[in-house]
Design an enzyme around this catalytic site. Structure first.
Site, PDB file in Angstrom:
ATOM      1  N   CYS A  99       0.882  -1.158   0.000  1.00  0.00           N
ATOM      2  CA  CYS A  99       0.000   0.000   0.000  1.00  0.00           C
ATOM      3  C   CYS A  99       0.921   1.210   0.000  1.00  0.00           C
ATOM      4  CB  CYS A  99      -0.914   0.023   1.232  1.00  0.00           C
ATOM      5  SG  CYS A  99      -1.860   1.563   1.307  1.00  0.00           S
ATOM      6  N   CYS A 102      -0.503   4.174   2.473  1.00  0.00           N
ATOM      7  CA  CYS A 102      -0.490   4.086   3.933  1.00  0.00           C
ATOM      8  C   CYS A 102      -0.111   2.669   4.343  1.00  0.00           C
ATOM      9  CB  CYS A 102      -1.819   4.546   4.532  1.00  0.00           C
ATOM     10  SG  CYS A 102      -3.280   3.874   3.720  1.00  0.00           S
ATOM     11  N   SER A 103      -1.076   1.850   4.712  1.00  0.00           N
ATOM     12  CA  SER A 103      -0.708   0.568   5.317  1.00  0.00           C
ATOM     13  C   SER A 103      -1.817  -0.459   5.197  1.00  0.00           C
ATOM     14  CB  SER A 103      -0.400   0.794   6.796  1.00  0.00           C
ATOM     15  OG  SER A 103      -1.537   1.399   7.403  1.00  0.00           O
ATOM     16  N   CYS A 104      -2.622  -0.403   4.121  1.00  0.00           N
ATOM     17  CA  CYS A 104      -3.780  -1.289   4.020  1.00  0.00           C
ATOM     18  C   CYS A 104      -3.383  -2.761   3.906  1.00  0.00           C
ATOM     19  CB  CYS A 104      -4.609  -0.904   2.805  1.00  0.00           C
ATOM     20  SG  CYS A 104      -5.180   0.803   2.860  1.00  0.00           S
TER      21      CYS A 104
END
Ligand code: FE
Length: 196
Positions: A99, A102-104
């Site tokens: 991602c 961000c951090s999905c």
């Protein structure tokens, strides 16, 4: 840049939480509810999905056709698992997930993202130099294997179906799932064959 010291994450988190509760935007029960849910989000779930796909061709096809439903069938559903897509590795193609924003991750099957996955370095570099980043993470891929990088997002959460290691024909689902790590589900590692 200020040279003011920043408090550690724990203290900052507590401070933000206290403010949100004080302003009536969050209740203590909400936090506990989330923590209870988070206990159920773990890569062992994704590992069980993979092991079943390795051993049950009809399930594998359902997983490839509609991973959201196939995972839900095994009880892995809910927040951040509303649209899961499974990417199958083959002897010719290796998939890896990032991602960049961000951090999905697909929480119900992968769990919350590990720190390295959230790092600006991984997010920026795996897109440009996937082979090199994988190699630095301990995964050397032969040059004749293609690498495909998938940008996961708030809408689409990917999971990788790693190749089933050779020599595992006699193993059952429990033993097979033990070979699948969170790293393998993201695509930065292969499914390893445990010492037996
Ligand atoms: Fe994200």
């Amino acid at each position: 840049m200020s040279d003011q010291k920043t408090a550690d994450i724990q203290r900052r988190t507590e401070a933000v939480k206290d403010q949100l509760i004080r302003k009536g935007l969050l209740a203590e029960e909400d936090v506990q509810h989330f923590l209870d849910l988070a206990e159920e989000w773990k890569p062992e779930n994704g590992a069980r999905v993979v092991a079943r796909a390795w051993t049950d061709p009809e399930f594998r096809q359902r997983l490839l056709d509609d991973a959201t439903s196939a995972c839900a069938e095994m009880g892995y559903t809910g927040l951040q698992g509303e649209y899961i897509v499974a990417l199958e590795n083959t002897p010719e193609l290796h998939n890896v997930v990032v991602c960049t924003q961000c951090s999905c991750t697909a929480w119900p099957v992968l769990g919350l993202p590990p720190d390295w996955y959230k790092s600006p370095e991984y997010r920026a570099r795996v897109v440009r130099q996937p082979r090199r980043v994988l190699s630095e993470m301990g995964l050397e891929l032969s040059p004749d294997i293609g690498v495909r990088v998938w940008e996961t997002s708030a809408e689409t959460r990917y999971m990788v179906i790693p190749l089933r290691p050779s020599g595992t024909e006699a193993l059952g689902v429990d033993d097979l799932s033990a070979l699948v790590t969170r790293e393998a589900l993201i695509g930065v590692a292969l499914a390893s064959q445990c010492e037996r």
